[in-house]
Write an enzyme that holds these catalytic residues in place. Structure first.
Site, PDB file in Angstrom:
ATOM      1  N   ASP A 386       0.850  -1.188   0.000  1.00  0.00           N
ATOM      2  CA  ASP A 386       0.000   0.000   0.000  1.00  0.00           C
ATOM      3  C   ASP A 386       0.889   1.242   0.000  1.00  0.00           C
ATOM      4  OD1 ASP A 386      -2.482   1.499   0.428  1.00  0.00           O
ATOM      5  OD2 ASP A 386      -1.644   1.894   2.404  1.00  0.00           O
ATOM      6  N   THR A 388       0.090   4.817   0.912  1.00  0.00           N
ATOM      7  CA  THR A 388       0.001   5.766   2.019  1.00  0.00           C
ATOM      8  C   THR A 388       0.243   5.095   3.365  1.00  0.00           C
ATOM      9  OG1 THR A 388      -1.605   7.043   0.763  1.00  0.00           O
ATOM     10  CG2 THR A 388      -1.460   7.505   3.110  1.00  0.00           C
ATOM     11  N   ASP A 585      -1.165  -0.572   6.346  1.00  0.00           N
ATOM     12  CA  ASP A 585      -1.242  -0.011   7.702  1.00  0.00           C
ATOM     13  C   ASP A 585      -2.632   0.435   8.116  1.00  0.00           C
ATOM     14  OD1 ASP A 585      -1.414   2.275   6.025  1.00  0.00           O
ATOM     15  OD2 ASP A 585      -0.673   3.522   7.665  1.00  0.00           O
TER      16      ASP A 585
END
Length: 697
Positions: A386, A388, A585
């Site tokens: 991912d 960001t 996250d």
């Protein structure tokens, strides 16, 4: 070795007969099994030494014995001294051997019990009733050779092996003990009246105010409410760089306050602290079973019955075909086979390496949920990551505000920040922080509305505001052409652009940048060297996502990805035969983390992401993936080495003990040598596993 065997008191495993490990380890826990075996070994060794010396002297240098001592007296001396060694020193083995037969979980203690009992009972029979043996087995005095010293030495050597093994096994828990010792014992409580008193860690309650002086450890997880300092978080993250802490910053229990004085408020105490959760996760991982363990389990299941059968054939083979004294040779061969073939090394090969490997990872700021995850990490071919918060810092900042003609910068910032205050989007925090830096006051918002994945709307001072992507504003028939060229330039440089309109006229664009983590490029380069394909996912538009990917040399990018699509992308890669690791996250990453063969969560992310993942990188640094990959390779290679040596040892040991070398070299293995070899095989496996503590990752 059998994590499904659980009871609420210390004891032995009903399957393998080895000592059970405590589920919850304490820093000052004593190893009662080790102390028990030490006591039995020391007393048995003291009694065995005269037996061994007398027996060897009688066999090899009888001229040194007193002339008036008869062979029968020597045999009775050996018998009497061997009684406490065999019956008391060997009692724990006999109990475990009996239980293994009763429950039909044949194990190493089954073989030890049969082997020692055979040698000892044979010797007692020879001592008391020598006349029942063939005349070829009898000496001139009518006596038969006895093996009391062999039985005693075997018991003593096995006890020594248990002491060495238990001592080495205790070192596999060093990582957990190190973590347990990190927490301070006391803390300074600030009472409501302002007074301070010292309290124990167990007495801290959520909401308590605590003072941490320079050089002291942070007692529990919480937040700074007063003061500033630099904190050493290396024991949690594995990184030596000090972290500055100011008001409202989070503190992690067991980290060290280096210089300033802090006042903190406790937020997580007891088992809820990060340190406690780390310890729980490491303990759980150490008790889990790797898929490769199934091979050892399968072999062990057939191994003991096969060894008993080999001992049976060895006995009757020597008795029927061997040279005189046939029965004596038969007993020696059978006992040697039973003793040398104990499968403890085979059973220890995998769990010991897993215990050391997961403990080593924890001390480097990497939490591994179970053994299967550690094994799977070695096989990963694709890393889906991912953008960001994983590749980037996850803390967006407004780097530029561009206004359309006729609009005032401060006014549009005031409107935009006021509208964003009601939003929960990560970019909203960046706009609010920018307004705070510019000391812009906020206004009241009416009729606020959030359109998921598109933008937000509201009214301020009777003006209708819309804030979102250019495509969303265009869908509302708002012309954004005036600022599109500037927006495209920003996107090419990996910036996210948010448009705002006032009364259906485009007023400005917020240029927001999420800086790439310093270590992301290095981590990706190293992973590529491991032949791991990198795939980046991003909810950003194509231009912004590609700009970030270009900086990190990532060729495969999926942009405009909705949360539900991330799991589907992982599924597609898996259907193509890839072994997929997913790093993320956020809450929106949780389904993909659960779907992946290996889910990797950033420790700086959400609890949901961490719960869904098999690996947690406490520091939130992609270099942690490189470390865990190296550790996975090292651990699995270590397990293979252990299994190889255990298989080879047992495969070669049994025929040698059975007498395969006798026709060629006249060598028949002594049961004493077999016992020493068996004990050393288990210890060698553990020592090999302990090498993992020192590998560089």
């Amino acid at each position: 070795m059998h994590p499904e065997i659980i009871q609420d008191y210390p004891g032995i495993c009903s399957k393998c007969g080895m000592a059970l490990e405590p589920i919850t380890l304490k820093a000052n826990d004593e190893n009662t099994e080790l102390e028990y075996m030490k006591k039995h070994f020391l007393i048995s060794a003291a009694l065995t030494l005269p037996i061994f010396v007398l027996g060897m002297t009688n066999d090899l240098a009888p001229q040194y014995l007193p002339e008036n001592v008869t062979m029968q007296e020597i045999q009775w001396f050996l018998f009497l001294f061997s009684i406490p060694v065999v019956l008391w020193g060997g009692w724990p083995f006999f109990v475990r051997g009996y239980n293994s037969v009763k429950t039909w979980n044949l194990n190493m203690f089954t073989l030890i019990t049969i082997g020692v009992s055979t040698a000892w009972i044979y010797s007692i029979t020879a001592l008391l009733f020598p006349e029942i043996f063939p005349s070829l087995m009898q000496t001139k005095e009518g006596l038969v050779h006895v093996y009391f010293e062999s039985a005693a030495v075997i018991i003593t050597l096995v006890l020594l092996g248990q002491v060495l093994e238990l001592n080495a096994r205790s070192k596999t828990n060093d990582a957990i003990k190190t973590l347990l010792n990190l927490a301070p014992k006391m803390a300074h409580l600030i009472e409501n009246n302002g007074n301070e008193k010292e309290i124990s860690l167990e007495d801290i309650k959520v909401g308590n105010k605590l003072r941490i002086k320079p050089g002291e450890k942070i007692p529990v997880d919480g937040v700074v409410i007063n003061g500033s300092s630099n904190i050493d978080e290396s024991m949690i993250t594995g990184e030596p760089i000090l972290v500055q802490k100011l008001a409202n910053d989070k503190l992690i229990g067991a980290t060290i306050n280096k210089n300033g004085t802090l006042v903190m408020q406790a937020e997580r105490v007891g088992s809820d602290t990060m340190l406690s959760q780390i310890i729980q996760m490491v303990s759980s991982a150490q008790r889990s079973r790797a898929p490769i363990q199934k091979l050892a389990d399968l072999v062990s299941g057939y191994f003991v019955p096969t060894v008993v059968l080999c001992a049976f054939f060895a006995f009757f083979g020597w008795w029927i075909l061997g040279p005189e004294p046939r029965l004596a040779y038969a007993v020696v061969a059978a006992v040697s086979v039973l003793i040398i073939a104990c499968p403890c090394a085979l059973g220890l090969a995998t769990p010991i390496s897993i215990m050391v490997g997961t403990g080593r990872a924890a001390l480097s700021g990497i939490l591994i949920k179970d053994a299967q995850t550690l094994e799977s990490m070695e096989k990963v071919t694709v890393l889906v990551v991912d953008k960001t918060g994983t590749l980037t810092q996850g803390k967006p900042k407004v780097t530029k505000l561009v206004t359309a003609k006729g609009f005032d910068k401060n006014k549009v910032l005031q409107y935009g920040a006021s509208l964003e205050k009601a939003s929960e989007h990560p970019l909203a925090a960046a706009v609010l922080e920018y307004a705070k830096e510019k000391e812009v006051s906020l206004l009241k918002v009416n009729n606020f509305n959030s359109i998921t994945g598109k933008g937000i709307e509201g009214e301020i001072e009777n003006k209708k505001l819309v804030l979102g992507s250019d495509t969303y504003l265009e869908s509302l028939n708002i012309v954004v052409e005036e600022l599109v060229t500037q927006a495209d330039e920003m996107r090419k440089d990996a910036k996210t652009v948010v448009f705002m309109s006032i009364d259906s006229k485009v007023s400005c664009i917020f240029c927001i940048e999420d800086p790439i983590k310093e270590t992301s490029l290095e981590a990706i380069e190293q992973l590529k060297k491991e032949n791991i394909e990198i795939v980046m996912l991003s909810g950003d538009n194509e231009k912004t996502a590609n700009a970030v990917a270009k900086k990190l040399a990532i060729s495969k990018v999926h942009s405009n990805v909705m949360p539900k699509d991330k799991g589907n992308i992982v599924k597609q890669l898996q259907s193509d035969g890839k072994i997929v690791a997913m790093a993320g996250d956020g809450i929106n990453d949780a389904p993909a983390l659960a779907q992946a063969n290996v889910g990797i969560a950033m420790g700086t992310g959400t609890d949901v992401a961490i719960e869904s993942a098999g690996i947690t990188l406490i520091k939130g640094d992609l270099l942690g993936i490189v470390k865990v990959r190296k550790l996975s390779h090292a651990t699995m290679n270590n397990i293979r080495q252990n299994l190889f040596f255990a298989f080879i040892y047992n495969s070669a040991g049994v025929p040698i003990a059975a007498g395969a070398l006798y026709p060629f070299f006249g060598i028949l293995l002594s049961p004493v040598i077999a016992a020493a070899a068996m004990s050393l095989s288990s210890v060698s496996v553990i020592i090999n596993a302990l090498r993992l503590k020192n590998i560089k990752i």
